[in-house]
Design a protein around this motif. Structure first.
Motif, short mmCIF file in Angstrom:
data_model
loop_
_atom_site.label_atom_id
_atom_site.label_comp_id
_atom_site.label_asym_id
_atom_site.label_seq_id
_atom_site.Cartn_x
_atom_site.Cartn_y
_atom_site.Cartn_z
N VAL A 46 48.30 -2.24 47.04
CA VAL A 46 48.54 -3.09 48.21
C VAL A 46 49.81 -2.65 48.92
CG1 VAL A 46 49.13 -5.42 48.95
CG2 VAL A 46 47.25 -5.07 47.34
N SER B 286 45.35 -9.31 61.85
CA SER B 286 43.95 -9.02 61.57
C SER B 286 43.70 -7.52 61.49
CB SER B 286 43.07 -9.64 62.67
OG SER B 286 41.71 -9.30 62.47
N MET C 230 42.16 0.89 51.11
CA MET C 230 41.96 0.73 49.67
C MET C 230 40.57 1.18 49.26
SD MET C 230 43.98 -2.87 49.03
CE MET C 230 43.86 -2.81 47.25
N ASP C 231 39.60 1.01 50.15
CA ASP C 231 38.25 1.47 49.85
C ASP C 231 38.13 3.00 49.91
OD1 ASP C 231 37.42 -1.11 49.54
OD2 ASP C 231 36.62 -1.30 51.58
N ARG D 271 45.31 -6.12 58.27
CA ARG D 271 44.53 -6.42 57.06
C ARG D 271 43.29 -5.55 56.97
NH1 ARG D 271 45.77 -11.88 58.55
NH2 ARG D 271 43.73 -12.04 59.55
N ASN D 272 42.61 -5.36 58.10
CA ASN D 272 41.41 -4.52 58.09
C ASN D 272 41.74 -3.07 57.74
OD1 ASN D 272 39.73 -6.65 58.76
ND2 ASN D 272 39.89 -6.29 60.97
N ARG D 273 42.86 -2.56 58.29
CA ARG D 273 43.26 -1.20 57.97
C ARG D 273 43.59 -1.07 56.49
NH1 ARG D 273 42.25 3.07 61.10
NH2 ARG D 273 43.84 4.12 59.85
N MET D 274 44.26 -2.08 55.92
CA MET D 274 44.59 -2.03 54.50
C MET D 274 43.34 -2.07 53.64
SD MET D 274 47.87 -4.60 54.45
CE MET D 274 47.94 -4.61 52.66
N ARG D 275 42.40 -2.96 54.02
CA ARG D 275 41.16 -3.07 53.26
C ARG D 275 40.38 -1.75 53.30
NH1 ARG D 275 39.36 -6.96 55.92
NH2 ARG D 275 40.40 -8.56 54.70
N LYS D 276 40.31 -1.16 54.49
CA LYS D 276 39.62 0.12 54.63
C LYS D 276 40.32 1.21 53.83
CE LYS D 276 38.14 3.47 58.13
NZ LYS D 276 38.18 3.81 59.58
N GLU E 9 49.29 0.54 50.79
CA GLU E 9 48.55 0.40 52.05
C GLU E 9 49.41 -0.23 53.14
OE1 GLU E 9 45.77 1.81 52.70
OE2 GLU E 9 45.76 2.56 50.65
N GLU F 107 46.91 -2.68 41.13
CA GLU F 107 46.45 -3.30 42.37
C GLU F 107 47.64 -3.62 43.28
OE1 GLU F 107 43.33 -4.07 43.70
OE2 GLU F 107 42.81 -2.58 42.19
#
Length: 549
Positions: free
Chosen positions: A105, A149, A159-160, A152-157, A108, A101
């Protein structure tokens, strides 16, 4: 042991879905099985064997993607504390999962564009406050928050969506870039991507639609920090352009299928109109052979001149016919480093095999190399074509190859018998002389190199250009109407956002083979000389040298 080995078929199937080819899938399966066996030898216990193996396989798969581009895992920190008893076999899976994990992170973060990556690193890795970041970067605090913001959204997307890596990340294409016009002093545009697989794939990926820096980094599986300088080089060099925060490839790209698609139709066109095509040639050659400058040439230079004239008249004539029919001209924009060119990309082609049908009719258009105020001249011009359709030796390839900018100097030094030590010529290229003899650019007389190509004074060249220009204009008039009819429905479409591609380049491989088809037909009819050029005999080089004193 038996339980692990029983998973081989399941793992191979899963790996094949990931890799897309059996060789990589087998390697991935073996690495995953080896990890399981090593854990077993250490006394580790695995409750959910398939789930554990899939997790390990995913990690090994990402490692493989990075190795494709020979890039290391990019870590923001020197170490990443996972917590827990890493040496305890019972906690091994949990520790490995946490470490994975952490790697995801950091990966990303590395894929983020610079403006977002910087604030993420300062905030979460360096522990800086919003106010401190704003002051350090000289931007409002609100901008810092919005970038955090977005990051973080780009990283979350990311990782998905990691499992949806673009195929280019593990099966890169090769993109070869050529050009019309005058290349830059450092060989641009080809030199901008030569031997740079990442640059080639960024251009390929950004052709169909504009992409962000993060999109491109993720698509090739390379951190954005590595992609950013490449994008800058491509943009500064004129191969890419930007719109907002997105980038796109700013030239047309062809495939091998594009090059071969219209060969049968081009053969039919030339066969039908050959009689009209040959009429201006017949008049031109008759008048040329009566000129004083032709009469004083040696046989080898006459052969080179006549071949040059065939290329020159057809290349110019077909261009004039196209421009007249479609009422359009090509504009060659000024480029960095002294270039004026229009780029053309060829993907997944490389060198077309000598036996391929498309190769027999391949040639590169006219190239002019200029040299001003060299030695005792006002200017020197070297004009040449590359008749790649013949299996000929090319002076710019091979062990003793020579660049065009040095060849023009060498030719004048030999022709004028100048002192090479006073010429500014790179003397290491003197070793290219035997190779140039093999290439039929030079020959030996009394053990001294002599030019095998025609040399004109400025006045002689102007008279020659006038004669050839009249022939190409006559050819254009004969072909204008039938060419326009032939080209109907043969334009290669380009992406809607791409506005810089001239119409001529969209029809490039609709008529590009016609010159060599016509030349070969003239040779078959005994109208042009053929000494067995397809059977190992080196043709004369279609090249001339013009000196203005």
């Amino acid at each position: 042991m038996e339980r692990i080995e029983n998973q081989m078929e399941f793992l191979l199937s899963a790996a094949l879905c990931r890799c897309g080819n059996i060789a990589d899938a087998e390697d991935l399966t073996q690495e995953t099985l080896l990890s399981a066996l090593l854990l077993q030898e250490r006394g580790g216990r695995i409750d959910n064997l398939r789930g554990w193996m899939l997790t390990v396989m995913e990690r090994r798969y990402y490692d493989m993607l990075r190795r494709r581009y020979r890039q290391p895992v990019v870590s923001i920190e020197e170490t990443f504390e996972t917590g827990g008893a890493a040496d305890c076999p019972e906690d091994w899976l949990e520790t490995e999962t946490a470490a994975e994990e952490a790697v995801r992170v950091r990966r990303e973060v590395a894929f983020l564009a610079q403006m977002y990556r910087e604030v993420i690193v300062r905030r979460y890795m360096d522990g800086q406050s919003i106010a401190e970041i704003a002051e350090a970067l000289d931007i409002p605090q609100g901008t810092v928050k919005s970038r955090l913001s977005f990051g973080r959204n780009r990283m979350r997307k990311g990782m998905d969506e990691m499992e949806h890596y673009d195929v280019r990340s593990y099966r890169p294409v090769r993109l070869f870039v050529s050009n019309s016009g005058h290349e830059g002093m450092a060989g641009e545009p080809a030199s901008l991507v030569e031997n740079d697989l990442i640059a080639q794939n960024l251009l390929y990926l950004a052709y169909e639609r504009p992409l962000t820096e993060t999109d491109l980094a993720r698509a090739v599986g390379v951190p954005a920090a590595y992609v950013e300088p490449i994008l800058k080089r491509l943009i500064d060099g004129g191969l890419m352009a930007g719109t907002g925060d997105k980038f796109y490839t700013d030239f047309i790209i062809y495939t091998r299928e594009d090059r071969e698609r219209f060969l049968p139709e081009q053969k039919e066109f030339i066969a039908r109109w050959f009689g009209e095509i040959w009429k201006p040639y017949e008049r031109f050659y008759r008048e040329l052979r009566e000129t004083e400058v032709y009469q004083r040439m040696t046989g080898v230079r006459r052969d080179a001149l006549e071949l040059f004239c065939f290329f020159n008249i057809f290349d110019d004539g077909i261009y004039k016919a196209f421009s007249d029919a479609f009422k359009t001209e090509q504009i060659f924009p000024d480029r960095p480093n002294g270039g004026r060119w229009i780029a053309i990309g060829h993907v997944d082609t490389g060198e077309i095999p000598a036996g391929a049908e498309a190769h027999k009719y391949s040639y590169a258009g006219r190239n002019n190399v200029w040299l001003d105020n060299y030695l005792d001249t006002k200017s020197i011009r070297m004009s040449l074509f590359y008749p790649e359709g013949f299996p000929m030796r090319m002076f710019m390839r091979g062990k003793d190859s020579i660049r065009e900018d040095q060849l023009i100097k060498l030719l004048y030094i030999i022709e004028s018998r100048s002192d090479v030590r006073q010429s500014g010529f790179e003397e290491r290229y003197l070793r290219s002389i035997p190779w140039l003899v093999e290439c039929n650019v030079l020959h030996y007389e009394d053990n001294k190199p002599k030019l095998s190509i025609p040399v004109f004074s400025g006045a002689e060249a102007r008279a020659f250009d006038s004669l050839a220009g009249a022939a190409s204009t006559e050819l254009a008039k004969a072909l204008r109407t039938p060419l326009k009819e032939y080209l109907r429905g043969k334009k290669k479409p380009v992406p809607a956002h791409l506005k810089s591609v001239p119409l001529q380049k969209q029809y490039l491989y609709s008529d590009n083979a016609m010159l060599m088809i016509a030349l070969r037909m003239a040779m078959e009819k005994g109208l042009m000389r053929d000494d067995g050029y397809d059977n190992g005999m080196q043709p004369p080089w279609p090249m001339i040298l013009v000196t203005e004193k």
